[in-house]
Motif scaffolding. Structure first.
Motif, PDB file in Angstrom:
ATOM      1  N   GLY A  10       0.835  -1.182   0.000  1.00  0.00           N
ATOM      2  CA  GLY A  10       0.000   0.000   0.000  1.00  0.00           C
ATOM      3  C   GLY A  10       0.873   1.236   0.000  1.00  0.00           C
ATOM      4  O   GLY A  10       1.892   1.274   0.691  1.00  0.00           O
ATOM      5  N   ILE A  11       0.503   2.222  -0.785  1.00  0.00           N
ATOM      6  CA  ILE A  11       1.220   3.497  -0.820  1.00  0.00           C
ATOM      7  C   ILE A  11       0.296   4.543  -0.219  1.00  0.00           C
ATOM      8  O   ILE A  11      -0.825   4.739  -0.706  1.00  0.00           O
ATOM      9  CB  ILE A  11       1.573   3.908  -2.263  1.00  0.00           C
ATOM     10  N   LEU A  12       0.755   5.183   0.833  1.00  0.00           N
ATOM     11  CA  LEU A  12       0.000   6.294   1.422  1.00  0.00           C
ATOM     12  C   LEU A  12       0.804   7.553   1.155  1.00  0.00           C
ATOM     13  O   LEU A  12       1.812   7.813   1.810  1.00  0.00           O
ATOM     14  CB  LEU A  12      -0.227   6.084   2.924  1.00  0.00           C
ATOM     15  N   GLY A  13       0.398   8.276   0.132  1.00  0.00           N
ATOM     16  CA  GLY A  13       1.068   9.514  -0.219  1.00  0.00           C
ATOM     17  C   GLY A  13       0.375  10.684   0.446  1.00  0.00           C
ATOM     18  O   GLY A  13      -0.769  10.587   0.874  1.00  0.00           O
ATOM     19  N   GLY A  14       1.086  11.774   0.522  1.00  0.00           N
ATOM     20  CA  GLY A  14       0.497  12.973   1.095  1.00  0.00           C
ATOM     21  C   GLY A  14       1.546  13.985   1.472  1.00  0.00           C
ATOM     22  O   GLY A  14       2.743  13.748   1.341  1.00  0.00           O
ATOM     23  N   THR A  15       1.072  15.090   1.963  1.00  0.00           N
ATOM     24  CA  THR A  15       1.989  16.143   2.393  1.00  0.00           C
ATOM     25  C   THR A  15       2.594  15.791   3.748  1.00  0.00           C
ATOM     26  O   THR A  15       3.756  16.059   3.997  1.00  0.00           O
ATOM     27  CB  THR A  15       1.244  17.494   2.449  1.00  0.00           C
ATOM     28  N   PHE A  16       1.799  15.194   4.639  1.00  0.00           N
ATOM     29  CA  PHE A  16       2.247  14.819   5.986  1.00  0.00           C
ATOM     30  C   PHE A  16       2.880  16.021   6.686  1.00  0.00           C
ATOM     31  O   PHE A  16       4.009  15.963   7.156  1.00  0.00           O
ATOM     32  CB  PHE A  16       3.218  13.632   5.956  1.00  0.00           C
ATOM     33  N   LEU A  74      -3.658   5.289  11.525  1.00  0.00           N
ATOM     34  CA  LEU A  74      -4.844   4.446  11.627  1.00  0.00           C
ATOM     35  C   LEU A  74      -5.362   4.067  10.236  1.00  0.00           C
ATOM     36  O   LEU A  74      -5.730   2.913   9.988  1.00  0.00           O
ATOM     37  CB  LEU A  74      -5.926   5.168  12.434  1.00  0.00           C
ATOM     38  N   SER A  75      -5.354   5.011   9.312  1.00  0.00           N
ATOM     39  CA  SER A  75      -5.793   4.738   7.939  1.00  0.00           C
ATOM     40  C   SER A  75      -4.912   3.671   7.294  1.00  0.00           C
ATOM     41  O   SER A  75      -5.412   2.746   6.649  1.00  0.00           O
ATOM     42  CB  SER A  75      -5.736   6.010   7.089  1.00  0.00           C
ATOM     43  N   ALA A  76      -3.604   3.817   7.468  1.00  0.00           N
ATOM     44  CA  ALA A  76      -2.668   2.844   6.900  1.00  0.00           C
ATOM     45  C   ALA A  76      -2.891   1.458   7.489  1.00  0.00           C
ATOM     46  O   ALA A  76      -2.882   0.458   6.769  1.00  0.00           O
ATOM     47  CB  ALA A  76      -1.225   3.303   7.137  1.00  0.00           C
ATOM     48  N   GLU A  77      -3.105   1.396   8.795  1.00  0.00           N
ATOM     49  CA  GLU A  77      -3.312   0.101   9.459  1.00  0.00           C
ATOM     50  C   GLU A  77      -4.614  -0.556   9.005  1.00  0.00           C
ATOM     51  O   GLU A  77      -4.656  -1.766   8.745  1.00  0.00           O
ATOM     52  CB  GLU A  77      -3.304   0.285  10.971  1.00  0.00           C
ATOM     53  N   GLN A  78      -5.673   0.230   8.885  1.00  0.00           N
ATOM     54  CA  GLN A  78      -6.950  -0.330   8.449  1.00  0.00           C
ATOM     55  C   GLN A  78      -6.862  -0.816   7.002  1.00  0.00           C
ATOM     56  O   GLN A  78      -7.372  -1.886   6.670  1.00  0.00           O
ATOM     57  CB  GLN A  78      -8.073   0.698   8.616  1.00  0.00           C
ATOM     58  N   ALA A  79      -6.204  -0.048   6.147  1.00  0.00           N
ATOM     59  CA  ALA A  79      -6.030  -0.472   4.755  1.00  0.00           C
ATOM     60  C   ALA A  79      -5.181  -1.739   4.690  1.00  0.00           C
ATOM     61  O   ALA A  79      -5.492  -2.664   3.935  1.00  0.00           O
ATOM     62  CB  ALA A  79      -5.395   0.653   3.933  1.00  0.00           C
ATOM     63  N   GLU A 139       2.886  -4.630   3.335  1.00  0.00           N
ATOM     64  CA  GLU A 139       3.513  -3.419   3.873  1.00  0.00           C
ATOM     65  C   GLU A 139       2.721  -2.201   3.431  1.00  0.00           C
ATOM     66  O   GLU A 139       1.989  -2.256   2.436  1.00  0.00           O
ATOM     67  CB  GLU A 139       4.951  -3.251   3.358  1.00  0.00           C
ATOM     68  N   VAL A 140       2.924  -1.102   4.139  1.00  0.00           N
ATOM     69  CA  VAL A 140       2.428   0.201   3.702  1.00  0.00           C
ATOM     70  C   VAL A 140       3.630   1.136   3.683  1.00  0.00           C
ATOM     71  O   VAL A 140       4.359   1.253   4.671  1.00  0.00           O
ATOM     72  CB  VAL A 140       1.318   0.761   4.622  1.00  0.00           C
ATOM     73  N   TRP A 141       3.818   1.776   2.533  1.00  0.00           N
ATOM     74  CA  TRP A 141       4.905   2.735   2.363  1.00  0.00           C
ATOM     75  C   TRP A 141       4.324   4.144   2.425  1.00  0.00           C
ATOM     76  O   TRP A 141       3.406   4.489   1.686  1.00  0.00           O
ATOM     77  CB  TRP A 141       5.599   2.536   1.028  1.00  0.00           C
ATOM     78  N   PHE A 142       4.873   4.956   3.322  1.00  0.00           N
ATOM     79  CA  PHE A 142       4.460   6.356   3.473  1.00  0.00           C
ATOM     80  C   PHE A 142       5.354   7.199   2.567  1.00  0.00           C
ATOM     81  O   PHE A 142       6.578   7.148   2.694  1.00  0.00           O
ATOM     82  CB  PHE A 142       4.607   6.800   4.924  1.00  0.00           C
ATOM     83  N   MET A 143       4.739   7.997   1.696  1.00  0.00           N
ATOM     84  CA  MET A 143       5.487   8.708   0.680  1.00  0.00           C
ATOM     85  C   MET A 143       5.145  10.197   0.684  1.00  0.00           C
ATOM     86  O   MET A 143       4.155  10.617   0.077  1.00  0.00           O
ATOM     87  CB  MET A 143       5.164   8.092  -0.688  1.00  0.00           C
ATOM     88  N   PRO A 144       5.946  11.005   1.391  1.00  0.00           N
ATOM     89  CA  PRO A 144       5.706  12.448   1.364  1.00  0.00           C
ATOM     90  C   PRO A 144       5.886  13.022  -0.046  1.00  0.00           C
ATOM     91  O   PRO A 144       6.790  12.611  -0.777  1.00  0.00           O
ATOM     92  CB  PRO A 144       6.771  13.016   2.303  1.00  0.00           C
TER      93      PRO A 144
END
Length: 192
Positions: free
Chosen positions: A4-10, A19-24, A32-37
């Motif tokens: 999962g890719i969670l992109g955003g400004t963060f 919580l969103s990443a964990e639920q997804a 895995e979930v990768w956080f991508m600023p």
């Protein structure tokens, strides 16, 4: 591997992002979930966004104890606006064995048909929508291209956190302790 890719400004990353990443991850069976600023979010005024490396550091601090969460700097490597299509193309080239899922908040789903090269993008990645308070996507595009996940509806945003900092109010329990300490040490979001 399903990623999962969670992109955003963060700016900053907060507990609802986690919580969103964990639920997804759980509901979509992601490994895995990768956080991508984003370097330069195409839908935001660049002048009002904090330094990209500081935003990446806050992500690293927020997820450091979670083995299946990872901070990635793919969008920070490139100049110019961060278009999801370009990033996903790059990631698929680098990781051809991975299957990518792009996680977005419910508030972004109605805007999704207007994303850069969206018709090509939906062929490359599965979109995963996370329910948010006040947003109920109900359009044909979302029904066809977005798989929704449920989560507790908590109305918290980075904008609200920045506002509280400017007003000298506590952000405890809205961001992780390590992120809060980093924000305080670096005097981020204080009144100027």
């Amino acid at each position: 591997m399903k990623v999962g890719i969670l992109g955003g400004t963060f700016d900053p990353i907060h507990l609802v992002h986690l919580l969103s990443a964990e639920q997804a991850r759980e509901q979509m069976g992601l490994d895995e979930v990768w956080f991508m600023p984003a370097q330069i979010p195409p839908h935001k005024d660049e002048s009002g966004v904090s330094d990209a490396r500081k935003r990446l550091r806050m992500v690293e601090l927020a997820i450091q104890s979670i083995p299946y969460f990872r901070a990635v700097d793919f969008e920070l490597e490139r100049p110019g606006p961060s278009y999801t299509f370009d990033t996903i193309t790059l990631m698929r080239d680098r990781f051809p064995e991975h299957e990518f899922y792009f996680i977005i908040g419910g508030d972004m789903i109605d805007y999704l048909p207007h994303w850069h090269r969206i018709q090509e993008l939906v062929q490359c990645v599965q979109f995963v929508g996370v329910h948010r308070p006040g947003y109920c996507p109900d359009n044909e595009f979302a029904q066809k291209h977005v798989r929704m996940v449920e989560m507790p509806l908590i109305d918290l945003s980075s904008t609200f956190i920045r506002q509280r900092r400017r007003e000298g109010q506590s952000i405890r329990f809205m961001v992780s302790d390590k992120v809060r300490e980093y924000i305080e040490e670096n005097r981020l979001y204080e009144s100027r």
